[in-house]
Design a protein around this motif. Structure first.
Motif, PDB file in Angstrom:
ATOM      1  N   TRP A  69       0.820  -1.211   0.000  1.00  0.00           N
ATOM      2  CA  TRP A  69       0.000   0.000   0.000  1.00  0.00           C
ATOM      3  C   TRP A  69       0.855   1.262   0.000  1.00  0.00           C
ATOM      4  CZ3 TRP A  69       1.649   2.541   4.174  1.00  0.00           C
ATOM      5  CH2 TRP A  69       2.110   1.787   5.254  1.00  0.00           C
ATOM      6  N   VAL A  70       0.239   2.337  -0.385  1.00  0.00           N
ATOM      7  CA  VAL A  70       0.858   3.658  -0.327  1.00  0.00           C
ATOM      8  C   VAL A  70      -0.143   4.604   0.320  1.00  0.00           C
ATOM      9  CG1 VAL A  70       1.903   5.539  -1.621  1.00  0.00           C
ATOM     10  CG2 VAL A  70       1.915   3.249  -2.559  1.00  0.00           C
ATOM     11  N   ASP A  71       0.305   5.375   1.274  1.00  0.00           N
ATOM     12  CA  ASP A  71      -0.553   6.434   1.801  1.00  0.00           C
ATOM     13  C   ASP A  71      -0.125   7.741   1.159  1.00  0.00           C
ATOM     14  OD1 ASP A  71      -1.897   4.688   3.388  1.00  0.00           O
ATOM     15  OD2 ASP A  71      -0.720   5.080   5.172  1.00  0.00           O
ATOM     16  N   GLY A  72      -1.102   8.522   0.721  1.00  0.00           N
ATOM     17  CA  GLY A  72      -0.761   9.762   0.041  1.00  0.00           C
ATOM     18  C   GLY A  72      -1.421  10.970   0.678  1.00  0.00           C
ATOM     19  N   MET A  73      -0.769  12.112   0.512  1.00  0.00           N
ATOM     20  CA  MET A  73      -1.315  13.355   1.069  1.00  0.00           C
ATOM     21  C   MET A  73      -2.210  14.017   0.030  1.00  0.00           C
ATOM     22  SD  MET A  73       2.193  14.716   2.841  1.00  0.00           S
ATOM     23  CE  MET A  73       3.287  14.152   1.550  1.00  0.00           C
ATOM     24  N   CYS A  74      -3.442  14.312   0.440  1.00  0.00           N
ATOM     25  CA  CYS A  74      -4.402  14.961  -0.456  1.00  0.00           C
ATOM     26  C   CYS A  74      -4.962  16.211   0.213  1.00  0.00           C
ATOM     27  CB  CYS A  74      -5.595  14.068  -0.758  1.00  0.00           C
ATOM     28  SG  CYS A  74      -5.189  12.417  -1.232  1.00  0.00           S
ATOM     29  N   ILE A  75      -5.578  17.036  -0.573  1.00  0.00           N
ATOM     30  CA  ILE A  75      -6.230  18.238  -0.042  1.00  0.00           C
ATOM     31  C   ILE A  75      -7.732  18.143  -0.317  1.00  0.00           C
ATOM     32  CG2 ILE A  75      -6.327  20.749  -0.087  1.00  0.00           C
ATOM     33  CD1 ILE A  75      -3.465  20.796  -1.005  1.00  0.00           C
ATOM     34  N   PRO A  76      -8.547  18.015   0.726  1.00  0.00           N
ATOM     35  CA  PRO A  76      -9.994  17.908   0.516  1.00  0.00           C
ATOM     36  C   PRO A  76     -10.580  19.181  -0.059  1.00  0.00           C
ATOM     37  CG  PRO A  76      -9.387  17.294   2.757  1.00  0.00           C
ATOM     38  CD  PRO A  76      -8.181  17.904   2.126  1.00  0.00           C
ATOM     39  N   LYS A  77     -11.717  19.020  -0.724  1.00  0.00           N
ATOM     40  CA  LYS A  77     -12.419  20.169  -1.309  1.00  0.00           C
ATOM     41  C   LYS A  77     -12.775  21.222  -0.271  1.00  0.00           C
ATOM     42  CE  LYS A  77     -12.927  20.027  -5.754  1.00  0.00           C
ATOM     43  NZ  LYS A  77     -13.573  19.206  -6.750  1.00  0.00           N
ATOM     44  N   THR A  78     -12.918  20.792   0.973  1.00  0.00           N
ATOM     45  CA  THR A  78     -13.353  21.723   2.016  1.00  0.00           C
ATOM     46  C   THR A  78     -12.221  22.603   2.534  1.00  0.00           C
ATOM     47  OG1 THR A  78     -12.963  19.972   3.604  1.00  0.00           O
ATOM     48  CG2 THR A  78     -15.239  20.290   2.869  1.00  0.00           C
ATOM     49  N   THR A  79     -11.054  22.503   1.936  1.00  0.00           N
ATOM     50  CA  THR A  79      -9.892  23.237   2.458  1.00  0.00           C
ATOM     51  C   THR A  79     -10.161  24.736   2.587  1.00  0.00           C
ATOM     52  OG1 THR A  79      -7.558  23.715   2.142  1.00  0.00           O
ATOM     53  CG2 THR A  79      -8.896  23.474   0.155  1.00  0.00           C
ATOM     54  N   GLN A  80      -9.576  25.305   3.606  1.00  0.00           N
ATOM     55  CA  GLN A  80      -9.709  26.739   3.838  1.00  0.00           C
ATOM     56  C   GLN A  80      -8.473  27.471   3.307  1.00  0.00           C
ATOM     57  OE1 GLN A  80     -12.415  28.069   5.707  1.00  0.00           O
ATOM     58  NE2 GLN A  80     -13.256  26.006   5.631  1.00  0.00           N
ATOM     59  N   ASN A  81      -7.411  26.732   3.071  1.00  0.00           N
ATOM     60  CA  ASN A  81      -6.159  27.363   2.739  1.00  0.00           C
ATOM     61  C   ASN A  81      -5.309  26.403   1.914  1.00  0.00           C
ATOM     62  OD1 ASN A  81      -3.855  28.859   2.650  1.00  0.00           O
ATOM     63  ND2 ASN A  81      -3.807  29.313   4.841  1.00  0.00           N
ATOM     64  N   GLN A  82      -5.636  26.303   0.645  1.00  0.00           N
ATOM     65  CA  GLN A  82      -4.975  25.308  -0.186  1.00  0.00           C
ATOM     66  C   GLN A  82      -3.471  25.553  -0.302  1.00  0.00           C
ATOM     67  OE1 GLN A  82      -6.759  24.601  -4.004  1.00  0.00           O
ATOM     68  NE2 GLN A  82      -5.071  23.330  -4.704  1.00  0.00           N
ATOM     69  N   GLU A  83      -3.095  26.808  -0.381  1.00  0.00           N
ATOM     70  CA  GLU A  83      -1.684  27.112  -0.581  1.00  0.00           C
ATOM     71  C   GLU A  83      -0.849  26.649   0.612  1.00  0.00           C
ATOM     72  OE1 GLU A  83       0.511  31.124  -1.817  1.00  0.00           O
ATOM     73  OE2 GLU A  83      -1.429  30.763  -2.794  1.00  0.00           O
ATOM     74  N   ALA A  84      -1.366  26.913   1.812  1.00  0.00           N
ATOM     75  CA  ALA A  84      -0.654  26.488   3.016  1.00  0.00           C
ATOM     76  C   ALA A  84      -0.597  24.968   3.077  1.00  0.00           C
ATOM     77  CB  ALA A  84      -1.336  27.045   4.261  1.00  0.00           C
ATOM     78  N   ALA A  85      -1.674  24.329   2.628  1.00  0.00           N
ATOM     79  CA  ALA A  85      -1.710  22.864   2.630  1.00  0.00           C
ATOM     80  C   ALA A  85      -0.659  22.318   1.674  1.00  0.00           C
ATOM     81  CB  ALA A  85      -3.102  22.377   2.230  1.00  0.00           C
ATOM     82  N   GLU A  86      -0.519  22.968   0.520  1.00  0.00           N
ATOM     83  CA  GLU A  86       0.499  22.528  -0.441  1.00  0.00           C
ATOM     84  C   GLU A  86       1.897  22.748   0.126  1.00  0.00           C
ATOM     85  OE1 GLU A  86      -1.059  24.750  -3.685  1.00  0.00           O
ATOM     86  OE2 GLU A  86      -2.232  23.050  -4.457  1.00  0.00           O
ATOM     87  N   GLN A  87       2.046  23.855   0.853  1.00  0.00           N
ATOM     88  CA  GLN A  87       3.318  24.123   1.515  1.00  0.00           C
ATOM     89  C   GLN A  87       3.650  22.978   2.475  1.00  0.00           C
ATOM     90  OE1 GLN A  87       2.886  28.192   2.810  1.00  0.00           O
ATOM     91  NE2 GLN A  87       5.045  28.282   3.387  1.00  0.00           N
ATOM     92  N   PHE A  88       2.639  22.514   3.172  1.00  0.00           N
ATOM     93  CA  PHE A  88       2.830  21.425   4.132  1.00  0.00           C
ATOM     94  C   PHE A  88       3.244  20.137   3.413  1.00  0.00           C
ATOM     95  CE2 PHE A  88       1.194  17.773   6.532  1.00  0.00           C
ATOM     96  CZ  PHE A  88       1.766  17.992   7.781  1.00  0.00           C
ATOM     97  N   ILE A  89       2.552  19.835   2.317  1.00  0.00           N
ATOM     98  CA  ILE A  89       2.863  18.618   1.562  1.00  0.00           C
ATOM     99  C   ILE A  89       4.295  18.688   1.040  1.00  0.00           C
ATOM    100  CG2 ILE A  89       2.283  17.305  -0.520  1.00  0.00           C
ATOM    101  CD1 ILE A  89      -0.629  18.067  -0.082  1.00  0.00           C
ATOM    102  N   ASN A  90       4.654  19.866   0.527  1.00  0.00           N
ATOM    103  CA  ASN A  90       6.004  20.055   0.018  1.00  0.00           C
ATOM    104  C   ASN A  90       7.031  19.834   1.125  1.00  0.00           C
ATOM    105  OD1 ASN A  90       7.656  20.771  -2.235  1.00  0.00           O
ATOM    106  ND2 ASN A  90       8.120  22.682  -1.160  1.00  0.00           N
ATOM    107  N   PHE A  91       6.720  20.361   2.289  1.00  0.00           N
ATOM    108  CA  PHE A  91       7.603  20.253   3.450  1.00  0.00           C
ATOM    109  C   PHE A  91       7.819  18.790   3.821  1.00  0.00           C
ATOM    110  CE2 PHE A  91       8.298  20.369   8.091  1.00  0.00           C
ATOM    111  CZ  PHE A  91       9.338  21.281   8.169  1.00  0.00           C
ATOM    112  N   MET A  92       6.756  18.006   3.770  1.00  0.00           N
ATOM    113  CA  MET A  92       6.866  16.594   4.151  1.00  0.00           C
ATOM    114  C   MET A  92       7.727  15.808   3.175  1.00  0.00           C
ATOM    115  SD  MET A  92       5.225  16.637   6.868  1.00  0.00           S
ATOM    116  CE  MET A  92       4.695  15.054   7.469  1.00  0.00           C
TER     117      MET A  92
END
Lengths: 274, 385
Positions: free
Chosen positions: B292-315
């Motif tokens: 299996w692979v676990d992946g990072m996604c951003i739900p449609k309900t996000t309040q701050n997509q850019e910050a979420a992408e920053q987080f994914i990039n950081f990980m």
């Protein structure tokens, strides 16, 4: 202004958080996900595995109530006794565990009863063999009794405390021996407390969840666990509808038992909360 | 009496006003609910010593916040502190214990999350049901660091919606003191002669998969006969009394503490237990298993997509991925981390299964649209209840 107005904040609260959700449950229970009327959700529960879960829940709740009564009544009787001056502080001690979250208490229970837990360490130290508790029905029963015992002690204690002591003295004067005083006077007069205690233990016990899963390593699941599973994990597209119908069935079961207990204590003297 | 009523009205109005205020504030400062754990800012490092923080701190004074929804025990909390220090974005971290729990929370849309980390078959479903956004990969340059075989996966072509977080396998952990013959097959889970407890997983897909594999079927079977055979295998196993429970996260501690003989487990949890108890071994059974692979996604309900992408990039930054891997023992998909694996890690079945082992493993696919999808659920209820 009418006095009943004072209850309006509570009425509003109940309307929002009890009546409206209940209507939702009814709506879901009798409809398909598309909103069409159906009774099929209830048919689901003719499957044997659901009956098994309900019977298991009823059985454990009955055992739990009986044990709570057996342990709780003498305790309440002792606490309400005239010669005992520290009753208040002991009542606080009985209440004390309830200040903690139920899950925390159950986790503590797991540590105590585990194969390498405190209980088994003590048994081993005494040279006795280990007992396997966690994972058995006994463990679940212990968890239920532990969590709900205070609900049995308190109403009985309250009723016994209110009892007119001169009645007992009168019985003694008239030549009743101590045992008969208890069986013929004390117990009959405390029936309202018993009814209240039995209701307050049986209801949460029969619908309890999480306690059973935790103390049985997920082997024994009760009605509450089933509802939890249906709502939260099931991949069935009708899961809210089926879960609601099962919740309704449980609700009816509980209403029936309340009705039965009302017959025993028609004036509701035990100050029952249900 | 009128006074009382007036007072009550005032109180109610105040209450309404207060809740309204709270709602308005929610974006910046969510009140921490009982189950939510907010990450405390690491206080030890004085400001002048935290050099990287200076350059990248955003100018805006309002504190941004993202809500990350991840598996239990699946991150090094220090990583969250570092992220906060470097970006100034506050992480509100909450956890789930099964993909299905996460799906329920997400699909009702009652709560908004900014990053979720489910497994591949669940990602497939989330994409299908349009619950996750398309990532702006320009904001995630570190995607380059992901190993080639996990880039552009079947469940999410072009990594349009997800970035791999960790990967692993499903297998059996056993205590070599209690189980003396080496385990090679799932049939070990039927061995009534084992002294000690045997645990299955409290997870629908993973448990039904074992029943399917034992009957030579695919873990993604949509064939009623195959599914019925799987049901029979699992119920026979349960009725034989050999199973001591269906649990998840407790299993690794029980194995580590010599409290159980055998347990079905994910590779990383297995490695965690093996680090604490050198009598344990992990095996991917011969009949095959799940990868299996676990992946990072951003739900449609996000309040701050850019910050979420920053987080994914950081990980996906090698040093951060390494920190995480060393802490949770799962295999990182980041190239630089893989290249630096030690001899011992390379030799470990749990951390680095051989090609031959991987070949006999199968990914899950989303079964929600299957003809017999309901049968999976039905089997699982029969096993549990």
């Amino acid at each position: 202004m009418k006095r009943s107005w004072y209850a309006s904040p509570y009425a509003l609260w109940m309307l929002l958080f009890a009546v409206v959700p209940l209507l939702f449950v009814c709506w879901y229970a009798f409809t398909t996900p598309d909103g069409a009327f159906t009774l099929a959700n209830f048919q689901e529960f003719t499957k044997p595995r659901y009956m098994g879960v309900i019977l298991r829940s009823l059985k454990l709740a009955l055992y739990c109530t009986a044990l709570c009564l057996l342990i709780g009544y003498p305790t309440a009787y002792f606490l309400a006794g005239r010669g005992f001056n520290h009753a208040q502080s002991l009542v606080v001690l009985i209440l004390l565990p309830m200040w903690m979250n139920l899950l925390l208490r159950t986790y503590a229970m797991m540590t105590l009863l585990d194969d390498n837990g405190v209980l088994n360490a003590a048994l081993t130290a005494l040279g006795l063999g280990k007992v396997r508790v966690i994972g058995t029905e006994g463990a679940v029963l212990m968890g239920l009794v532990y969590n709900y015992l205070p609900f049995m002690v308190l109403p009985i204690y309250t009723v016994l405390k209110k009892m007119d002591y001169s009645v007992i003295e009168a019985a003694e004067d008239l030549g009743c021996n101590p045992l008969r005083v208890i069986t013929r006077v004390v117990i009959p007069m405390s029936v309202p407390g018993i009814v209240s205690g039995v209701t307050m233990v049986f209801m949460p016990a029969v619908t309890s969840f999480a306690i059973s899963t935790l103390l049985s390593n997920g082997k024994i699941r009760l009605a509450g666990d089933l509802i939890d599973y249906i709502f939260n994990q099931s991949s069935n597209p009708n899961r809210w509808n089926i879960g609601s119908s099962f919740s309704l069935i449980m609700l009816v079961l509980i209403l029936l038992s309340i009705g039965f207990l009302r017959k025993v204590d028609p004036d509701n003297e035990g100050g029952g909360m249900w | 009496m009128k006074k009382v009523l007036a007072l009550m009205l005032v109180a109610m109005l105040l209450a309404v006003a207060l809740t309204a205020c709270k709602k308005a504030d929610q974006k910046t400062e969510e009140p921490a609910a009982a189950v939510e754990e907010t990450v405390e800012e690491a206080a030890e490092a004085p400001a002048e010593e935290a050099e990287p923080a200076e350059e990248s701190k955003p100018e805006s004074s309002a504190r941004a916040e993202i809500k990350v929804y991840n598996w239990e025990d699946y991150i090094d909390r220090e990583v969250l502190n570092l992220f906060e220090k470097e970006t100034g974005i506050h992480v509100n971290y909450v956890t789930f214990s099964q993909n299905e729990d996460m799906y329920t929370k997400l699909s009702t849309g009652a709560e908004s999350y900014d990053v979720v980390i489910p497994s591949e078959y669940m990602i497939e479903r989330l994409i299908k049901e349009d619950l996750v956004v398309e990532l702006n990969l320009d904001n995630i340059p570190n995607l380059e660091n992901v190993v080639d075989n996990l880039r552009d996966p079947i469940y999410d072509p072009g990594n349009a919606h997800s970035v791999p977080y960790m990967w692993g396998t499903l297998g059996i952990v056993y205590n070599t003191d209690m189980v003396t013959t080496p385990v090679t097959s799932w049939t070990a889970l039927l061995d009534e002669t084992v002294e000690g407890k045997i645990f299955m997983m409290d997870s629908m897909r993973d448990t039904v998969a074992i029943g399917l594999i034992m009957n030579g079927s695919s873990v993604n079977s949509d064939d009623l006969d195959e599914l019925e055979a799987a049901r029979k295998w699992l119920l026979d196993q349960k009725d034989s009394g050999v199973v001591d429970g269906y649990i998840l996260d407790q299993a690794k501690d029980m194995m580590a503490g010599n409290e159980a003989a055998m347990a079905v487990m994910y590779s990383g949890d297995a490695l965690y237990a093996m680090e604490k108890n050198d009598k344990l071994a992990y095996v991917i059974p011969d009949e095959g298993s799940n990868i299996w692979v676990d992946g990072m996604c951003i739900p449609k309900t996000t309040q701050n997509q850019e910050a979420a992408e920053q987080f994914i990039n950081f990980m996906c930054r090698p040093d951060i991925a390494k920190m995480n891997m060393d802490y949770i023992y799962y295999s990182s998909p980041i190239k630089q981390v893989v290249e630096e694996l030690s001899e011992e890690e390379l030799a470990s079945t749990a951390m680095n299964p051989t090609d031959e082992m991987v070949k006999r493993c199968e990914y899950y696919v989303d079964i929600s649209s299957f003809k017999n999808a309901g049968v999976y659920d039905d089997i699982w209820m029969d096993v549990l209840m």
